[in-house]
Design a protein around this motif. Structure first.
Motif, short mmCIF file in Angstrom:
data_model
loop_
_atom_site.label_atom_id
_atom_site.label_comp_id
_atom_site.label_asym_id
_atom_site.label_seq_id
_atom_site.Cartn_x
_atom_site.Cartn_y
_atom_site.Cartn_z
N LEU A 241 0.83 -0.96 -0.29
CA LEU A 241 -0.30 0.24 0.24
C LEU A 241 0.44 1.18 0.10
O LEU A 241 0.30 1.95 -0.58
CB LEU A 241 -0.79 0.04 1.20
N ARG A 242 2.12 1.12 0.71
CA ARG A 242 2.76 2.35 0.87
C ARG A 242 3.21 2.80 -0.59
O ARG A 242 3.64 3.79 -0.40
CB ARG A 242 3.99 2.01 2.25
N THR A 243 4.10 1.39 -1.34
CA THR A 243 4.78 1.31 -2.11
C THR A 243 3.67 1.92 -3.50
O THR A 243 4.04 3.35 -3.98
CB THR A 243 4.73 -0.16 -2.70
N LEU A 244 2.80 1.61 -3.48
CA LEU A 244 1.87 2.58 -4.55
C LEU A 244 1.30 3.42 -4.30
O LEU A 244 1.34 4.24 -5.43
CB LEU A 244 0.32 1.47 -5.19
N LYS A 245 0.66 3.74 -3.12
CA LYS A 245 0.24 5.07 -2.34
C LYS A 245 1.95 6.18 -2.88
O LYS A 245 1.55 7.47 -4.26
CB LYS A 245 0.42 5.73 -1.31
N ASN A 246 3.06 5.83 -3.12
CA ASN A 246 4.35 6.78 -3.34
C ASN A 246 4.40 6.56 -4.90
O ASN A 246 5.11 7.91 -5.26
CB ASN A 246 5.61 6.27 -2.65
N ARG A 247 4.08 5.64 -5.10
CA ARG A 247 4.25 5.86 -6.96
C ARG A 247 2.84 6.91 -7.24
O ARG A 247 3.41 7.87 -8.04
CB ARG A 247 3.67 4.59 -7.52
N VAL A 248 2.09 7.03 -7.17
CA VAL A 248 1.07 7.47 -7.17
C VAL A 248 1.34 8.44 -7.23
O VAL A 248 0.89 10.23 -7.91
CB VAL A 248 -0.55 7.09 -7.21
N GLU A 249 1.61 8.87 -5.74
CA GLU A 249 2.33 10.50 -5.25
C GLU A 249 2.86 10.98 -6.29
O GLU A 249 2.77 11.97 -6.53
CB GLU A 249 2.16 10.51 -4.31
N ALA A 250 3.80 10.40 -6.88
CA ALA A 250 5.40 10.72 -7.32
C ALA A 250 4.93 10.99 -9.02
O ALA A 250 5.06 12.25 -9.43
CB ALA A 250 6.63 9.27 -7.82
N GLU A 251 3.72 9.95 -9.90
CA GLU A 251 2.94 10.79 -11.09
C GLU A 251 2.04 11.83 -10.90
O GLU A 251 2.13 13.18 -11.44
CB GLU A 251 2.26 9.64 -11.60
N ILE A 252 1.45 12.56 -9.57
CA ILE A 252 0.06 13.57 -9.45
C ILE A 252 1.64 15.24 -9.36
O ILE A 252 1.61 16.11 -10.36
CB ILE A 252 -0.25 13.64 -8.09
N LYS A 253 2.80 14.94 -8.68
CA LYS A 253 3.63 15.70 -8.31
C LYS A 253 3.98 16.17 -10.21
O LYS A 253 4.81 17.33 -10.16
CB LYS A 253 5.07 15.35 -7.80
N LYS A 254 4.27 14.80 -11.12
CA LYS A 254 4.60 15.22 -12.43
C LYS A 254 3.70 16.12 -12.81
O LYS A 254 4.44 16.17 -13.88
CB LYS A 254 5.09 13.76 -13.07
N GLY A 255 2.63 16.26 -12.33
CA GLY A 255 1.21 16.59 -13.14
C GLY A 255 0.81 15.40 -14.09
O GLY A 255 -0.19 16.42 -14.90
N LYS A 256 0.77 14.49 -14.09
CA LYS A 256 -0.02 13.83 -14.71
C LYS A 256 -1.64 13.37 -14.45
O LYS A 256 -1.76 13.90 -13.48
CB LYS A 256 0.66 11.86 -14.54
N THR A 257 -1.66 13.67 -15.48
CA THR A 257 -4.05 13.48 -15.40
C THR A 257 -4.57 12.27 -14.66
O THR A 257 -3.90 10.91 -14.97
CB THR A 257 -4.32 13.54 -15.92
N LEU A 258 -5.59 12.14 -14.56
CA LEU A 258 -5.84 10.79 -14.04
C LEU A 258 -5.67 9.87 -14.64
O LEU A 258 -5.40 8.48 -14.44
CB LEU A 258 -7.70 10.49 -13.27
N GLU A 259 -6.45 9.69 -16.36
CA GLU A 259 -6.33 8.38 -17.45
C GLU A 259 -4.94 8.55 -17.83
O GLU A 259 -4.93 7.84 -18.23
CB GLU A 259 -6.63 9.54 -18.38
N GLU A 260 -3.69 8.83 -17.22
CA GLU A 260 -2.17 9.33 -17.42
C GLU A 260 -1.60 7.91 -16.09
O GLU A 260 -1.62 6.63 -16.97
CB GLU A 260 -1.48 9.54 -17.80
N VAL A 261 -2.40 8.07 -15.23
CA VAL A 261 -2.20 7.64 -13.70
C VAL A 261 -2.66 6.36 -13.68
O VAL A 261 -2.32 5.12 -14.43
CB VAL A 261 -2.48 8.45 -12.43
#
Length: 294
Positions: A241-261
């Motif tokens: 869970l922590r790994t998945l959260k951190n990976r998604v957070e990293a994508e959000i910080k890059k400005g990635k959209t929902l569809e990209e994630v």
């Protein structure tokens, strides 16, 4: 008009036959965890049953049509009737038998948000869910914790904030060393985090952390769905869970959209085997929406 009525009747009959057939096929499997505690599996969330001279204590009750089979399975364990029934959260696969169990004399207990959500009509996954009848509602509710002292054990029901839902409860049997987690832990794979019912990835992680603090290496852990687990299983789940959260957070910080994630399979890389009803794409979407409050 007659043709339309005939077609509607056929659909209604076929649905009833399908549901009836499904109920006939469901078998209630009983697993003895300790001398006093049993797990019952059927269709829906795992049921916990704690027996003893003082009272029979039950955790969750699956779907209403299964109540006769569940009661039949309980009678093979003990001739006593269920005195207390606690709901780990409000979803129908855990509370569907409430009205039936109340008629059997069970006193229903749950977190206050369970009663609130069951008391009103709601929409979940695009489907309208009517308010539960009065007889199905918990009659005793708690805010944080409540402890039962029965059958020579101390049973702690403790609330987890905004994990699977906003009304989750863990139920820990101190002397039997058994923890029932409800759907705050899915042994089967990725968790179902019900964002529309107040669930969140941060709350889910905090819930697993709380479980780990409660248990030891000998504790038998009954998940909401799946098989009996251990502290080590929880620790591995927490890492995921922590790994998945951190990976998604990293994508959000890059400005990635929902569809990209949703399309980024690297986020769930290494955890493909955890994909089930909650698919890899769906967990990526859920975590994104939870962190972005979407």
């Amino acid at each position: 008009m007659k043709t339309l009525k005939f077609l509607i009747t056929l659909v209604f009959i076929s649905l009833n036959i399908s549901v009836s057939s499904q109920n006939r096929e469901v078998k209630i499997e009983v697993t003895k965890i300790t001398e006093q505690f049993y797990m019952l599996k059927g269709q829906g969330g795992n049921i916990g049953l704690f027996i003893g001279e003082d009272a029979i204590f039950m955790i969750d009750d699956q779907f209403a049509p299964l109540t006769p089979k569940i009661l039949e399975a309980i009678k093979k364990i003990t001739p006593q009737k269920v005195d207390y029934l606690i709901n780990t959260h409000w979803h129908g696969d855990h509370t569907g038998g409430n009205e039936n169990m109340a008629k059997e004399g069970a006193l229903i207990v749950a977190h206050e948000n369970v009663r609130k959500r069951m008391s009103k009509e709601s929409t979940r996954r695009g489907r309208k869910i009517p308010a539960s009848p009065k007889e199905a509602l918990p009659v005793i509710t708690f805010d944080k914790d409540v402890t039962f002292h029965i059958n020579g054990d101390d049973i702690l029901a403790t609330h987890i904030h905004n994990a699977h839902t906003d009304g989750d409860a863990l139920v820990y049997f101190a002397n039997n060393n058994v923890l029932h987690t409800g759907d705050s832990y899915f042994q089967t794979g990725f968790p179902y985090i019900d964002l529309t019912s107040g669930g969140s990835i941060d709350g889910y992680i905090s819930g697993i952390e709380k479980m780990i603090m409660l248990v030891d290496d000998e504790t038998k852990i009954v998940p909401g769905h799946g098989t009996v687990s251990s502290k080590k299983d929880l620790e591995e789940y927490l890492v995921m869970l922590r790994t998945l959260k951190n990976r998604v957070e990293a994508e959000i910080k890059k400005g990635k959209t929902l569809e990209e994630v949703k399309k980024n399979t690297n986020i769930t890389k290494g955890y493909e085997s955890k994909s089930w009803w909650i698919t890899s794409e769906r967990i990526r979407e859920t975590i994104f929406r939870s962190l972005n409050k979407q």
